[in-house]
Design a protein around this motif. Structure first.
Motif, PDB file in Angstrom:
ATOM      1  N   LYS A 210     -77.306  25.920 -31.084  1.00  0.00           N
ATOM      2  CA  LYS A 210     -76.067  26.072 -30.315  1.00  0.00           C
ATOM      3  C   LYS A 210     -75.615  27.528 -30.261  1.00  0.00           C
ATOM      4  CE  LYS A 210     -74.341  21.498 -31.558  1.00  0.00           C
ATOM      5  NZ  LYS A 210     -73.718  20.814 -32.665  1.00  0.00           N
ATOM      6  N   SER A 211     -75.124  27.905 -29.097  1.00  0.00           N
ATOM      7  CA  SER A 211     -74.572  29.245 -28.915  1.00  0.00           C
ATOM      8  C   SER A 211     -73.535  29.200 -27.791  1.00  0.00           C
ATOM      9  CB  SER A 211     -75.688  30.241 -28.567  1.00  0.00           C
ATOM     10  OG  SER A 211     -75.151  31.528 -28.422  1.00  0.00           O
ATOM     11  N   PRO A 212     -72.311  29.671 -28.034  1.00  0.00           N
ATOM     12  CA  PRO A 212     -71.798  30.231 -29.291  1.00  0.00           C
ATOM     13  C   PRO A 212     -71.567  29.136 -30.330  1.00  0.00           C
ATOM     14  CG  PRO A 212     -70.024  30.035 -27.699  1.00  0.00           C
ATOM     15  CD  PRO A 212     -71.273  29.636 -26.964  1.00  0.00           C
ATOM     16  N   HIS A 213     -71.371  29.596 -31.588  1.00  0.00           N
ATOM     17  CA  HIS A 213     -71.165  28.638 -32.667  1.00  0.00           C
ATOM     18  C   HIS A 213     -70.314  29.272 -33.751  1.00  0.00           C
ATOM     19  CE1 HIS A 213     -72.298  25.602 -35.795  1.00  0.00           C
ATOM     20  NE2 HIS A 213     -72.181  24.830 -34.737  1.00  0.00           N
ATOM     21  N   TRP A 214     -69.697  28.412 -34.579  1.00  0.00           N
ATOM     22  CA  TRP A 214     -68.773  28.901 -35.609  1.00  0.00           C
ATOM     23  C   TRP A 214     -69.468  29.333 -36.893  1.00  0.00           C
ATOM     24  CZ3 TRP A 214     -68.712  25.828 -40.043  1.00  0.00           C
ATOM     25  CH2 TRP A 214     -69.254  24.547 -39.903  1.00  0.00           C
ATOM     26  N   THR A 215     -70.764  28.984 -37.064  1.00  0.00           N
ATOM     27  CA  THR A 215     -71.500  29.460 -38.239  1.00  0.00           C
ATOM     28  C   THR A 215     -72.070  30.840 -37.932  1.00  0.00           C
ATOM     29  OG1 THR A 215     -73.498  28.319 -37.507  1.00  0.00           O
ATOM     30  CG2 THR A 215     -72.048  27.110 -39.007  1.00  0.00           C
ATOM     31  N   GLY A 216     -73.039  31.300 -38.719  1.00  0.00           N
ATOM     32  CA  GLY A 216     -73.566  32.645 -38.539  1.00  0.00           C
ATOM     33  C   GLY A 216     -74.679  32.712 -37.508  1.00  0.00           C
ATOM     34  N   SER A 217     -74.893  33.901 -36.991  1.00  0.00           N
ATOM     35  CA  SER A 217     -76.023  34.090 -36.082  1.00  0.00           C
ATOM     36  C   SER A 217     -77.335  33.951 -36.839  1.00  0.00           C
ATOM     37  CB  SER A 217     -75.935  35.462 -35.411  1.00  0.00           C
ATOM     38  OG  SER A 217     -75.915  36.495 -36.381  1.00  0.00           O
ATOM     39  N   SER A 218     -77.282  34.129 -38.168  1.00  0.00           N
ATOM     40  CA  SER A 218     -78.482  33.991 -38.999  1.00  0.00           C
ATOM     41  C   SER A 218     -78.544  32.637 -39.714  1.00  0.00           C
ATOM     42  CB  SER A 218     -78.543  35.126 -40.030  1.00  0.00           C
ATOM     43  OG  SER A 218     -77.361  35.153 -40.818  1.00  0.00           O
ATOM     44  N   SER A 219     -77.581  31.743 -39.444  1.00  0.00           N
ATOM     45  CA  SER A 219     -77.621  30.409 -40.052  1.00  0.00           C
ATOM     46  C   SER A 219     -78.851  29.661 -39.555  1.00  0.00           C
ATOM     47  CB  SER A 219     -76.363  29.610 -39.685  1.00  0.00           C
ATOM     48  OG  SER A 219     -75.209  30.197 -40.222  1.00  0.00           O
ATOM     49  N   VAL A 240     -81.264  28.073 -47.272  1.00  0.00           N
ATOM     50  CA  VAL A 240     -80.918  29.008 -48.350  1.00  0.00           C
ATOM     51  C   VAL A 240     -80.444  28.269 -49.604  1.00  0.00           C
ATOM     52  CG1 VAL A 240     -80.372  30.919 -46.806  1.00  0.00           C
ATOM     53  CG2 VAL A 240     -78.554  29.384 -47.516  1.00  0.00           C
ATOM     54  N   GLY A 241     -80.267  26.946 -49.500  1.00  0.00           N
ATOM     55  CA  GLY A 241     -79.872  26.157 -50.654  1.00  0.00           C
ATOM     56  C   GLY A 241     -78.474  26.459 -51.140  1.00  0.00           C
ATOM     57  N   ALA A 242     -77.542  26.579 -50.202  1.00  0.00           N
ATOM     58  CA  ALA A 242     -76.167  26.884 -50.578  1.00  0.00           C
ATOM     59  C   ALA A 242     -75.197  26.358 -49.528  1.00  0.00           C
ATOM     60  CB  ALA A 242     -75.978  28.393 -50.751  1.00  0.00           C
ATOM     61  N   ALA A 243     -73.947  26.232 -49.948  1.00  0.00           N
ATOM     62  CA  ALA A 243     -72.873  25.793 -49.054  1.00  0.00           C
ATOM     63  C   ALA A 243     -71.695  26.735 -49.208  1.00  0.00           C
ATOM     64  CB  ALA A 243     -72.449  24.369 -49.387  1.00  0.00           C
ATOM     65  N   CYS A 244     -70.892  26.846 -48.163  1.00  0.00           N
ATOM     66  CA  CYS A 244     -69.705  27.696 -48.186  1.00  0.00           C
ATOM     67  C   CYS A 244     -68.507  26.906 -47.686  1.00  0.00           C
ATOM     68  CB  CYS A 244     -69.918  28.933 -47.323  1.00  0.00           C
ATOM     69  SG  CYS A 244     -68.513  30.084 -47.306  1.00  0.00           S
ATOM     70  N   VAL A 245     -67.391  27.031 -48.387  1.00  0.00           N
ATOM     71  CA  VAL A 245     -66.118  26.443 -47.989  1.00  0.00           C
ATOM     72  C   VAL A 245     -65.138  27.585 -47.755  1.00  0.00           C
ATOM     73  CG1 VAL A 245     -64.181  25.015 -48.729  1.00  0.00           C
ATOM     74  CG2 VAL A 245     -66.508  24.394 -49.408  1.00  0.00           C
ATOM     75  N   ALA A 246     -64.391  27.527 -46.662  1.00  0.00           N
ATOM     76  CA  ALA A 246     -63.319  28.494 -46.424  1.00  0.00           C
ATOM     77  C   ALA A 246     -62.115  27.747 -45.867  1.00  0.00           C
ATOM     78  CB  ALA A 246     -63.762  29.584 -45.454  1.00  0.00           C
ATOM     79  N   LEU A 247     -60.969  27.921 -46.504  1.00  0.00           N
ATOM     80  CA  LEU A 247     -59.738  27.260 -46.088  1.00  0.00           C
ATOM     81  C   LEU A 247     -58.656  28.311 -45.833  1.00  0.00           C
ATOM     82  CD1 LEU A 247     -59.609  24.320 -48.691  1.00  0.00           C
ATOM     83  CD2 LEU A 247     -60.676  24.334 -46.430  1.00  0.00           C
ATOM     84  N   THR A 248     -57.893  28.129 -44.760  1.00  0.00           N
ATOM     85  CA  THR A 248     -56.789  29.025 -44.452  1.00  0.00           C
ATOM     86  C   THR A 248     -55.586  28.198 -43.999  1.00  0.00           C
ATOM     87  OG1 THR A 248     -57.011  29.366 -42.044  1.00  0.00           O
ATOM     88  CG2 THR A 248     -58.533  30.594 -43.461  1.00  0.00           C
ATOM     89  N   ASP A 249     -54.462  28.897 -43.828  1.00  0.00           N
ATOM     90  CA  ASP A 249     -53.269  28.214 -43.323  1.00  0.00           C
ATOM     91  C   ASP A 249     -52.819  28.803 -41.983  1.00  0.00           C
ATOM     92  OD1 ASP A 249     -52.442  30.640 -44.324  1.00  0.00           O
ATOM     93  OD2 ASP A 249     -50.985  29.820 -45.733  1.00  0.00           O
ATOM     94  N   ALA A 269     -76.581  36.995 -46.103  1.00  0.00           N
ATOM     95  CA  ALA A 269     -77.296  38.223 -46.509  1.00  0.00           C
ATOM     96  C   ALA A 269     -77.202  38.403 -48.025  1.00  0.00           C
ATOM     97  CB  ALA A 269     -76.731  39.421 -45.767  1.00  0.00           C
ATOM     98  N   ASP A 270     -76.029  38.138 -48.577  1.00  0.00           N
ATOM     99  CA  ASP A 270     -75.840  38.222 -50.039  1.00  0.00           C
ATOM    100  C   ASP A 270     -76.737  37.207 -50.756  1.00  0.00           C
ATOM    101  OD1 ASP A 270     -74.077  40.266 -50.467  1.00  0.00           O
ATOM    102  OD2 ASP A 270     -72.357  39.005 -50.965  1.00  0.00           O
ATOM    103  N   LEU A 271     -76.779  35.997 -50.219  1.00  0.00           N
ATOM    104  CA  LEU A 271     -77.523  34.916 -50.875  1.00  0.00           C
ATOM    105  C   LEU A 271     -79.028  35.140 -50.840  1.00  0.00           C
ATOM    106  CD1 LEU A 271     -75.510  31.854 -49.550  1.00  0.00           C
ATOM    107  CD2 LEU A 271     -75.687  32.555 -51.940  1.00  0.00           C
ATOM    108  N   THR A 272     -79.508  35.840 -49.826  1.00  0.00           N
ATOM    109  CA  THR A 272     -80.951  36.018 -49.664  1.00  0.00           C
ATOM    110  C   THR A 272     -81.430  37.408 -50.051  1.00  0.00           C
ATOM    111  OG1 THR A 272     -80.605  36.557 -47.313  1.00  0.00           O
ATOM    112  CG2 THR A 272     -81.102  34.270 -47.854  1.00  0.00           C
ATOM    113  N   ALA A 273     -80.494  38.240 -50.538  1.00  0.00           N
ATOM    114  CA  ALA A 273     -80.871  39.613 -50.935  1.00  0.00           C
ATOM    115  C   ALA A 273     -81.805  39.596 -52.121  1.00  0.00           C
ATOM    116  CB  ALA A 273     -79.601  40.395 -51.242  1.00  0.00           C
TER     117      ALA A 273
END
Length: 273
Positions: A210-219, A240-249, A269-273
């Protein structure tokens, strides 16, 4: 504890934000912001509701292909947003399986269906089936199973770990939930426009190409999860064997479209460095 990339949320134009990254083995490898702050989840409620539906399926209370919702629709259609129900109204706009019509109404019908089968209010079933076993004591549902959840980053990290290494469900059930249902179905991804195809699993959106999308261009294309109109998201990238949660108001809007993709790319990038 923090991955350097998570500090980027400090630049988001929101009053309050919190985020965390958890590995498939349950290790939290980074946090930023108030992890115990309770945020309105909006549509990030749906993956929790979907997981409860899958527990109900494994318990034998419901079947995925039993009738539910409009004529011709099933539990599977409701989970995959192909029941034909409108976005926010309990009216039919197309035949089941024809289009990917993202539907809050569909999840409300699903919640009622499970409540009837389980002989208890859906919020109570969710608590007993998912929240309590995972230790998600700060999470509540007071209203619609489509959008009225409230939770914390610390609680959702527990859920994100469960999605990667299931304890409540057979891993084969979870794999089915992350598999495209009704392949090739077109539809609108709210906030991001028409997608062809608009791939979805059982209550979880699947990134694919999908493009555009809310995840990363490298997801990776296998990435799955959900975002909410309250400025919230949860994604799992199995590659990458990981999950990310982000919450805002702060409500989802152009700020999120601008901020979320580079943020996720930096995390990956951090996870795969």
């Amino acid at each position: 504890m923090s991955l350097q990339s998570l500090a980027l949320i400090a630049n988001w134009p929101v009053p309050t934000a919190a985020t965390a990254v958890v590995r498939a083995d349950g290790t939290v490898v980074g946090t930023q912001g108030p992890g115990q702050h309770r945020f309105a989840l909006a549509s990030v409620t749906k993956p929790l509701a979907a997981y409860a539906a899958l527990v109900a399926y494994e318990e034998g209370a419901i079947e995925l292909d039993e009738p539910a919702g409009p004529p011709g629709s099933t539990v599977r259609h409701l989970l995959a947003h192909t029941s034909g129900l409108a976005f926010d109204e309990h009216r039919v706009t197309s035949a089941p399986g024809e289009r990917r019509l993202y539907s809050n109404a569909g999840f409300e019908v699903l919640g009622d269906h499970i409540a009837e089968a389980a002989e208890m209010p859906f919020a109570e079933y969710l608590r007993q089936a998912v929240l309590e076993p995972l230790g998600m004591t700060a999470t509540t549902l007071d209203g619609s199973p489509a959008r009225d959840g409230v939770s914390t980053v610390e609680d959702l990290v527990r859920f994100a770990a469960e999605l990667q290494a299931p304890r409540l469900l057979d891993p084969r059930t979870v794999a089915e939930a992350m598999t495209v249902q009704y392949p090739g179905t077109k539809g609108v991804l709210p906030g991001y426009g028409h997608q062809s195809p608009n791939d979805w699993g059982l209550g979880f959106e699947i990134r694919d190409s999908k493009s555009p999308h809310w995840t990363g261009s490298s997801s990776s294309p296998r990435t799955f999860g959900h975002f909410g109109q309250s400025g919230t998201f949860l994604w799992v990238d199995p590659v990458v064997g990981a999950a990310c949660v982000a919450l805002t108001d702060r409500a989802f809007g152009p700020w999120a479209i601008e901020a979320w993709t580079p943020f996720t790319d930096a995390v990956l990038a951090d996870l795969t460095a």
